[in-house]
Design a protein around this motif. Structure first.
Motif, PDB file in Angstrom:
ATOM      1  N   THR A 182       0.902  -1.147  -0.098  1.00  0.00           N
ATOM      2  CA  THR A 182      -0.139   0.142  -0.195  1.00  0.00           C
ATOM      3  C   THR A 182       0.996   1.351  -0.086  1.00  0.00           C
ATOM      4  N   ILE A 183       2.046   1.174   0.829  1.00  0.00           N
ATOM      5  CA  ILE A 183       2.838   2.408   0.894  1.00  0.00           C
ATOM      6  C   ILE A 183       3.356   2.574  -0.409  1.00  0.00           C
ATOM      7  N   GLU A 184       4.167   1.700  -1.026  1.00  0.00           N
ATOM      8  CA  GLU A 184       4.609   1.591  -2.361  1.00  0.00           C
ATOM      9  C   GLU A 184       3.447   2.308  -3.146  1.00  0.00           C
ATOM     10  N   ASP A 185       2.187   1.830  -3.341  1.00  0.00           N
ATOM     11  CA  ASP A 185       1.291   2.406  -4.118  1.00  0.00           C
ATOM     12  C   ASP A 185       1.288   3.760  -3.854  1.00  0.00           C
ATOM     13  N   LYS A 186       1.206   4.310  -2.731  1.00  0.00           N
ATOM     14  CA  LYS A 186       1.179   5.871  -2.405  1.00  0.00           C
ATOM     15  C   LYS A 186       2.426   6.515  -2.854  1.00  0.00           C
ATOM     16  N   PHE A 187       3.588   5.969  -2.751  1.00  0.00           N
ATOM     17  CA  PHE A 187       4.714   6.638  -3.185  1.00  0.00           C
ATOM     18  C   PHE A 187       4.582   6.845  -4.592  1.00  0.00           C
ATOM     19  N   LYS A 188       4.174   5.892  -5.486  1.00  0.00           N
ATOM     20  CA  LYS A 188       4.151   5.845  -6.813  1.00  0.00           C
ATOM     21  C   LYS A 188       3.157   6.881  -7.417  1.00  0.00           C
ATOM     22  N   ALA A 189       2.065   6.966  -6.603  1.00  0.00           N
ATOM     23  CA  ALA A 189       0.759   8.044  -6.897  1.00  0.00           C
ATOM     24  C   ALA A 189       1.237   9.576  -6.163  1.00  0.00           C
ATOM     25  N   ASP A 190       2.558   9.579  -5.698  1.00  0.00           N
ATOM     26  CA  ASP A 190       2.818  10.839  -4.911  1.00  0.00           C
ATOM     27  C   ASP A 190       1.694  11.118  -3.901  1.00  0.00           C
ATOM     28  N   GLU A 191       1.186  10.234  -3.040  1.00  0.00           N
ATOM     29  CA  GLU A 191       0.349  10.600  -2.267  1.00  0.00           C
ATOM     30  C   GLU A 191       0.773  10.670  -0.769  1.00  0.00           C
ATOM     31  N   THR A 192       0.217  11.160   0.112  1.00  0.00           N
ATOM     32  CA  THR A 192       0.797  11.249   1.557  1.00  0.00           C
ATOM     33  C   THR A 192       0.111  10.218   2.423  1.00  0.00           C
ATOM     34  N   LEU A 193       1.129   9.898   3.521  1.00  0.00           N
ATOM     35  CA  LEU A 193       0.797   8.781   4.388  1.00  0.00           C
ATOM     36  C   LEU A 193       0.724   9.299   5.858  1.00  0.00           C
ATOM     37  N   SER A 194      -0.419   8.640   6.306  1.00  0.00           N
ATOM     38  CA  SER A 194      -0.700   9.069   7.879  1.00  0.00           C
ATOM     39  C   SER A 194       0.120   8.385   8.680  1.00  0.00           C
ATOM     40  N   VAL A 195       0.917   8.985   9.697  1.00  0.00           N
ATOM     41  CA  VAL A 195       1.769   7.848  10.772  1.00  0.00           C
ATOM     42  C   VAL A 195       1.334   8.577  12.040  1.00  0.00           C
ATOM     43  N   THR A 196       1.912   7.789  13.096  1.00  0.00           N
ATOM     44  CA  THR A 196       1.955   8.309  14.578  1.00  0.00           C
ATOM     45  C   THR A 196       3.192   8.193  14.879  1.00  0.00           C
ATOM     46  N   VAL A 197       3.817   9.117  15.973  1.00  0.00           N
ATOM     47  CA  VAL A 197       5.087   9.080  16.336  1.00  0.00           C
ATOM     48  C   VAL A 197       5.106   8.412  17.224  1.00  0.00           C
ATOM     49  N   LYS A 198       6.204   7.491  17.438  1.00  0.00           N
ATOM     50  CA  LYS A 198       6.241   6.498  18.495  1.00  0.00           C
ATOM     51  C   LYS A 198       7.513   6.829  19.435  1.00  0.00           C
ATOM     52  N   LYS A 233       7.972  16.786  22.015  1.00  0.00           N
ATOM     53  CA  LYS A 233       6.623  17.442  21.929  1.00  0.00           C
ATOM     54  C   LYS A 233       5.714  16.448  20.862  1.00  0.00           C
ATOM     55  N   TYR A 234       6.424  16.048  19.950  1.00  0.00           N
ATOM     56  CA  TYR A 234       5.803  15.167  18.713  1.00  0.00           C
ATOM     57  C   TYR A 234       5.398  13.824  19.123  1.00  0.00           C
ATOM     58  N   VAL A 235       5.810  13.217  20.188  1.00  0.00           N
ATOM     59  CA  VAL A 235       5.625  11.855  20.275  1.00  0.00           C
ATOM     60  C   VAL A 235       3.949  11.803  20.669  1.00  0.00           C
ATOM     61  N   GLY A 236       3.633  10.665  20.081  1.00  0.00           N
ATOM     62  CA  GLY A 236       1.732  10.403  20.126  1.00  0.00           C
ATOM     63  C   GLY A 236       1.067  11.087  19.407  1.00  0.00           C
ATOM     64  N   GLU A 237       2.070  12.103  18.423  1.00  0.00           N
ATOM     65  CA  GLU A 237       0.975  12.929  17.500  1.00  0.00           C
ATOM     66  C   GLU A 237       0.745  11.979  16.221  1.00  0.00           C
ATOM     67  N   THR A 238      -0.168  12.298  15.508  1.00  0.00           N
ATOM     68  CA  THR A 238      -0.510  11.614  14.114  1.00  0.00           C
ATOM     69  C   THR A 238      -0.827  12.761  13.316  1.00  0.00           C
ATOM     70  N   PHE A 239       0.017  12.692  12.095  1.00  0.00           N
ATOM     71  CA  PHE A 239       0.096  13.620  10.958  1.00  0.00           C
ATOM     72  C   PHE A 239       0.313  12.941   9.792  1.00  0.00           C
ATOM     73  N   GLU A 240       0.075  13.560   8.619  1.00  0.00           N
ATOM     74  CA  GLU A 240       0.364  13.408   7.321  1.00  0.00           C
ATOM     75  C   GLU A 240       1.836  13.704   7.007  1.00  0.00           C
ATOM     76  N   VAL A 241       2.369  12.705   6.082  1.00  0.00           N
ATOM     77  CA  VAL A 241       3.935  12.967   5.678  1.00  0.00           C
ATOM     78  C   VAL A 241       3.916  12.655   4.363  1.00  0.00           C
ATOM     79  N   LYS A 242       5.107  13.127   3.676  1.00  0.00           N
ATOM     80  CA  LYS A 242       5.430  12.805   2.264  1.00  0.00           C
ATOM     81  C   LYS A 242       6.318  11.546   2.351  1.00  0.00           C
ATOM     82  N   ILE A 243       6.379  10.702   1.437  1.00  0.00           N
ATOM     83  CA  ILE A 243       7.439   9.479   1.321  1.00  0.00           C
ATOM     84  C   ILE A 243       8.490   9.868   0.417  1.00  0.00           C
ATOM     85  N   ILE A 244       9.771   9.772   1.244  1.00  0.00           N
ATOM     86  CA  ILE A 244      10.962  10.264   0.427  1.00  0.00           C
ATOM     87  C   ILE A 244      11.588   9.026  -0.195  1.00  0.00           C
ATOM     88  N   GLU A 245      11.714   8.292   0.640  1.00  0.00           N
ATOM     89  CA  GLU A 245      12.409   7.142   0.117  1.00  0.00           C
ATOM     90  C   GLU A 245      11.763   5.742   0.697  1.00  0.00           C
TER      91      GLU A 245
END
Length: 407
Positions: free
Chosen positions: A107-123, A156-168
């Motif tokens: 799914t992540i690869e497909d998003k990367f190819k389509a230049d879409e963002t990814l939702s992540v949670t900082v651990k 301060k970002y630990v626990g936050e969920t936000f959109e990111v761009k896939i670089i590599e």
């Protein structure tokens, strides 16, 4: 066909229906038992068994295995290793978690190819950046890609969920590099455009102190920073903005000017504060003797602060009964003095004061008033004193000018 031949034929069919198990195969496993912290499963269509440890069921090391599966459940699993040598009864190490991760990687690869963002949670915070979770896949956000400006505390970002761009991305190496900075910049560019379109001089808005410099404070208005010059922080003199404001502090400001072409916004904090001159007539009524502090000395007199942000002028002729050439002969900056209020003009911010009016005049000087001769050169007063140049240098020069005109 004889009974023996029939039995042999059925056996061959049964054997041919049993598939050979290979590493990497995706199989279905029926839970046969839960034993010693792992599942014992029968791999359907193979006639062999395998095991699924808790760590291969879920990434939660504290999970209860009985909450993850029950006897009789059929699970989708991936074969990750062989732990037996008997082809018919040998055991295999299977994983549910890795199969789910494999799907996520796809799914992540497909998003990367389509230049879409990814939702992540900082651990967690690690050396050089942040570790983020993307549906079970571990990603890394370098510190330089967390925000559009330097961040000194990433916790301060630990626990936050936000959109990111896939670089590599490299699934075979479990390598996933992400960036939040690119999206923050994009969002701020859009917010900046909207802000400059709607912001007008005179507007009162709220913002957050973003940076402090020697000449003022930059306020984040959401999309762009505006500058509160040090002279617009308070009515009283401010030596350093950091003496009054703190980074991260919420403030209310008034918009003084907006220059969309240059991307500049001028703001004021003091414009929203009660003016020090508003009640000066009550604080320093005419005829009153009040305390003050000498703030500045000029060739024509001394400016004395009688209230925060309010300075009055003690003309050189009102400093002493004796003739003095310059105010610094008898006064020094920072000196506490007592002054008498001669006149108050709040509208024009003018306050005339006298020191000598509170000092008894020597008897020898009562009969003969010394006429102060003004110097040929005078310091031009600051524009915000409320006093004109002529008022600064006194009536003596005016008299001399009148005398010259009569000749």
């Amino acid at each position: 066909m004889s009974e023996q031949d029939y039995s042999q034929s059925e056996m061959e069919k049964a054997l041919s229906s049993v598939h050979e198990v290979k590493i990497g195969d995706v199989v279905k496993g029926e839970v046969l038992a839960i034993d010693d912290g792992q599942l014992v499963v029968g791999i359907q269509g193979t006639g062999v068994e395998g095991v699924v440890p808790l760590k291969e069921l879920t990434s939660d090391r504290n999970a209860n295995i009985n909450d993850q599966a029950q006897v009789g459940d059929v699970l989708d699993l991936v074969v990750i290793a062989s732990i037996g040598h008997d082809k018919e009864n040998g055991s295999y190490l299977l994983s549910k978690r890795r199969l789910e991760a494999r799907k996520v990687w796809t799914t992540i690869e497909d998003k990367f190819k389509a230049d879409e963002t990814l939702s992540v949670t900082v651990k967690e915070v690690v050396k050089g950046g942040l570790v983020a979770d993307a549906d079970g896949v571990r990603g890394f956000i370098p510190a330089s890609m967390v925000a559009d400006r330097y961040v000194d505390d990433l916790k301060k970002y630990v626990g936050e969920t936000f959109e990111v761009k896939i670089i590599e991305i490299e699934p075979s190496e479990n390598r996933l590099i992400l960036s939040r900075k690119a999206l923050v910049q994009q969002e701020k560019a859009e917010e900046r455009k909207v802000l400059f379109e709607k912001l007008l001089p005179g507007d009162v808005v709220e913002g957050k102190v973003a940076r402090l410099t020697n000449f003022g404070a930059f306020i984040d208005l959401g999309g762009a920073d505006g500058l509160v010059h040090i002279s617009e922080i308070a009515y009283e003199r401010v030596d350093k903005p950091s003496d009054v404001l703190k980074v991260g502090e919420d403030v209310k400001v008034k918009v003084l000017s907006v220059d969309a072409e240059k991307g500049r916004i001028s703001l004021s904090i003091k414009a929203l504060l009660p003016g020090p001159w508003d009640k000066i007539a009550e604080v320093a009524p005419v005829g009153a003797a009040i305390d003050g502090k000498v703030k500045r000395l000029t060739t024509f007199g001394a400016f004395v602060e009688v209230a925060p942000g309010v300075e009055g002028l003690v003309h050189i002729s009102q400093i002493s009964h004796q003739h003095i050439a310059t105010p610094n002969e008898v006064l020094k900056e920072g000196q506490d003095v007592k002054v008498k209020v001669l006149s108050v003009d709040p509208e024009n911010r003018r306050l005339s004061l006298s020191i000598k009016a509170l000092i008894e005049q020597p008897a020898s000087e009562k009969k003969q008033e010394s006429a102060a001769v003004p110097e040929e050169h005078y310091e031009i007063p600051e524009a915000d004193t409320g006093f004109s140049f002529g008022e600064m240098i006194g009536d003596a020069l005016k008299k001399n000018l009148d005398k010259d005109s009569d000749q």
